[in-house]
Design a protein around this motif. Structure first.
Motif, short mmCIF file in Angstrom:
data_model
loop_
_atom_site.label_atom_id
_atom_site.label_comp_id
_atom_site.label_asym_id
_atom_site.label_seq_id
_atom_site.Cartn_x
_atom_site.Cartn_y
_atom_site.Cartn_z
N TYR A 1 0.58 -1.19 0.28
CA TYR A 1 0.31 -0.49 0.14
C TYR A 1 0.86 1.18 0.08
CZ TYR A 1 0.64 -0.18 4.76
OH TYR A 1 1.34 -0.32 6.00
N ILE A 2 0.00 2.45 -0.71
CA ILE A 2 0.83 3.57 -0.56
C ILE A 2 -0.39 4.43 0.60
CG2 ILE A 2 2.25 3.45 -2.04
CD1 ILE A 2 1.01 4.14 -4.45
N GLU A 3 -0.07 5.85 0.78
CA GLU A 3 -0.80 6.94 1.73
C GLU A 3 -0.54 7.82 0.79
OE1 GLU A 3 -1.30 6.50 5.91
OE2 GLU A 3 1.11 4.92 5.65
N CYS A 4 -2.38 8.39 1.06
CA CYS A 4 -1.30 10.23 0.49
C CYS A 4 -2.42 11.09 1.49
CB CYS A 4 -2.36 10.30 -0.36
SG CYS A 4 -2.55 11.83 -1.65
N GLY A 5 -2.60 11.67 2.12
CA GLY A 5 -3.58 12.73 3.38
C GLY A 5 -3.60 13.99 2.75
N ALA A 6 -4.85 14.14 2.78
CA ALA A 6 -5.19 15.18 2.22
C ALA A 6 -5.05 17.02 2.67
CB ALA A 6 -7.06 15.71 2.65
N LEU A 7 -4.06 16.63 4.09
CA LEU A 7 -3.83 18.17 4.69
C LEU A 7 -1.88 17.40 4.23
CD1 LEU A 7 -5.85 17.81 7.89
CD2 LEU A 7 -6.15 19.23 5.80
N ASP A 8 -1.20 17.28 3.68
CA ASP A 8 -0.01 16.74 2.98
C ASP A 8 0.47 17.91 2.15
OD1 ASP A 8 -0.52 13.87 4.31
OD2 ASP A 8 0.45 13.09 2.48
N ASN A 9 1.31 18.43 3.22
CA ASN A 9 2.30 19.73 3.01
C ASN A 9 1.48 20.63 3.35
OD1 ASN A 9 3.99 18.11 1.86
ND2 ASN A 9 3.05 16.76 -0.05
N LEU A 10 0.99 21.11 4.12
CA LEU A 10 -0.17 22.08 4.49
C LEU A 10 0.36 22.48 5.73
CD1 LEU A 10 -3.93 21.14 3.85
CD2 LEU A 10 -1.80 22.09 2.09
N SER A 11 0.42 23.99 5.57
CA SER A 11 0.90 24.63 7.08
C SER A 11 -0.08 24.83 7.99
CB SER A 11 1.18 25.95 7.26
OG SER A 11 0.60 27.06 6.82
N ARG A 12 0.03 24.85 9.61
CA ARG A 12 -1.08 24.88 10.18
C ARG A 12 -2.15 25.96 10.00
NH1 ARG A 12 -2.26 22.56 14.96
NH2 ARG A 12 -4.74 22.95 14.82
N VAL A 13 -1.66 26.74 9.66
CA VAL A 13 -2.38 27.84 8.91
C VAL A 13 -3.00 27.73 7.50
CG1 VAL A 13 -2.73 30.66 8.07
CG2 VAL A 13 -1.57 29.35 9.83
N GLU A 14 -2.74 26.96 7.06
CA GLU A 14 -3.36 26.74 5.71
C GLU A 14 -5.17 25.54 6.57
OE1 GLU A 14 -0.36 26.57 2.31
OE2 GLU A 14 -0.29 25.72 3.49
N ILE A 15 -4.69 23.85 7.25
CA ILE A 15 -5.08 23.41 7.85
C ILE A 15 -6.52 24.30 8.47
CG2 ILE A 15 -5.32 21.88 9.28
CD1 ILE A 15 -2.25 20.52 8.08
N ASP A 16 -6.18 24.98 9.15
CA ASP A 16 -7.24 26.07 10.28
C ASP A 16 -8.19 26.35 9.29
OD1 ASP A 16 -5.65 25.33 12.59
OD2 ASP A 16 -4.45 27.12 13.11
N SER A 17 -7.67 26.97 8.03
CA SER A 17 -8.57 27.30 7.32
C SER A 17 -9.93 26.68 6.70
CB SER A 17 -8.12 27.98 5.98
OG SER A 17 -7.38 27.09 5.00
N LEU A 18 -9.72 25.24 7.29
CA LEU A 18 -10.38 24.54 6.80
C LEU A 18 -11.16 23.49 7.65
CD1 LEU A 18 -7.43 22.11 4.43
CD2 LEU A 18 -9.60 23.45 3.35
N GLY A 19 -11.18 24.48 8.65
CA GLY A 19 -11.65 24.14 9.49
C GLY A 19 -13.41 24.17 9.96
N PRO A 20 -14.66 23.82 10.49
CA PRO A 20 -16.07 24.20 10.36
C PRO A 20 -15.96 26.08 10.42
CG PRO A 20 -15.29 22.47 12.59
CD PRO A 20 -14.27 22.65 11.13
N GLU A 21 -17.02 26.58 9.96
CA GLU A 21 -16.94 27.82 10.30
C GLU A 21 -18.46 28.07 11.41
OE1 GLU A 21 -17.02 29.42 7.22
OE2 GLU A 21 -15.31 28.99 6.22
N SER A 22 -19.46 26.99 10.79
CA SER A 22 -20.59 27.34 12.19
C SER A 22 -20.95 25.77 12.44
CB SER A 22 -21.59 27.77 11.52
OG SER A 22 -22.29 26.50 10.36
N ASP A 23 -22.01 25.35 13.33
CA ASP A 23 -21.99 23.94 13.51
C ASP A 23 -22.84 23.34 12.65
OD1 ASP A 23 -24.42 25.94 13.83
OD2 ASP A 23 -25.28 25.48 16.14
#
Length: 220
Positions: free
Chosen positions: A31-53
């Protein structure tokens, strides 16, 4: 045979492959792996967070062990990019997430744990009562929609990433579980399954080993 494994977090997910790797290896699968958040900074990751409930919330972890919450609508395109990256290198793709992603497309066989879970439970019995474990209470709305055919189900939020065995014991103390327990997150480990089974004394479905078993079945 080679399989692609896609996480909504960062790869490699050694916390998952420690349980499913032996299952795949017994079937002669690499198997080989790939991550949707690979090579992103923490700021970029935080921008993908939920904005409301009202967002469809997903929970994953980073390579440093940090738990993060993501908005499904913001991450789905990056999951599709991982599929496009892997589909010319592998015969089968397995998604390491139990969220629902009906819009994903692949030229290869794409195996989604969310579909496996609901279909296996349906196959066991149309009327079976279930207790479901989820990582966060923020996910309960989507969870109840996903399992809407199961009336009276018990929903227990407990994180696979931040909870200790003691947390599991305290959270599940006094719970009278239904006929079947579904640990509805790929983050729950085989060790956690054994712990929960010891506490609740009920049959349990663990998504990561279910996924690996199905991949092995179709690959052999």
């Amino acid at each position: 045979m080679k399989v692609g494994l896609i996480t909504i977090g960062q790869s490699p997910r050694t916390d998952i492959t420690k349980d499913i790797g032996p299952i795949l290896q017994r079937a002669g699968i690499d198997y080989i792996e790939c991550g949707a958040l690979d090579n992103l900074s923490r700021v970029e990751i935080d921008s993908l967070g939920p904005e409301s409930d009202k967002d469809y919330i997903l929970v994953t972890k980073l390579l440093d062990g940090t738990e993060v919450k993501l908005s499904r609508s913001k991450i789905v395109e990056r999951i599709q990019e991982c599929i496009s990256k892997l589909e010319n290198q592998v015969e089968i793709i397995g998604l390491l997430c139990t969220g629902e992603f009906p819009e994903l497309k692949s030229k290869r066989l794409l195996i989604e744990p969310s579909i496996l879970l609901t279909k296996v439970v349906e196959a066991l019995s149309p009327d079976i009562s279930i207790t479901i474990l989820i990582p966060s209470a923020d996910q309960e709305r989507e969870l109840r929609e996903k399992w809407k055919d199961r009336e009276g189900m018990i929903v227990i939020p407990i994180s696979p990433y931040t909870s200790t065995p003691s947390d599991f014991r305290k959270r599940l103390k006094g719970v009278t579980a239904d006929q079947l327990v579904v640990m509805d997150c790929i983050g729950y480990t085989l060790e956690m399954k054994r712990l929960v089974k010891n506490i609740l004394k009920r049959p349990i479905i663990l998504p990561r080993t279910l996924l690996a078993s199905v991949i092995s079945e179709v690959a052999e």
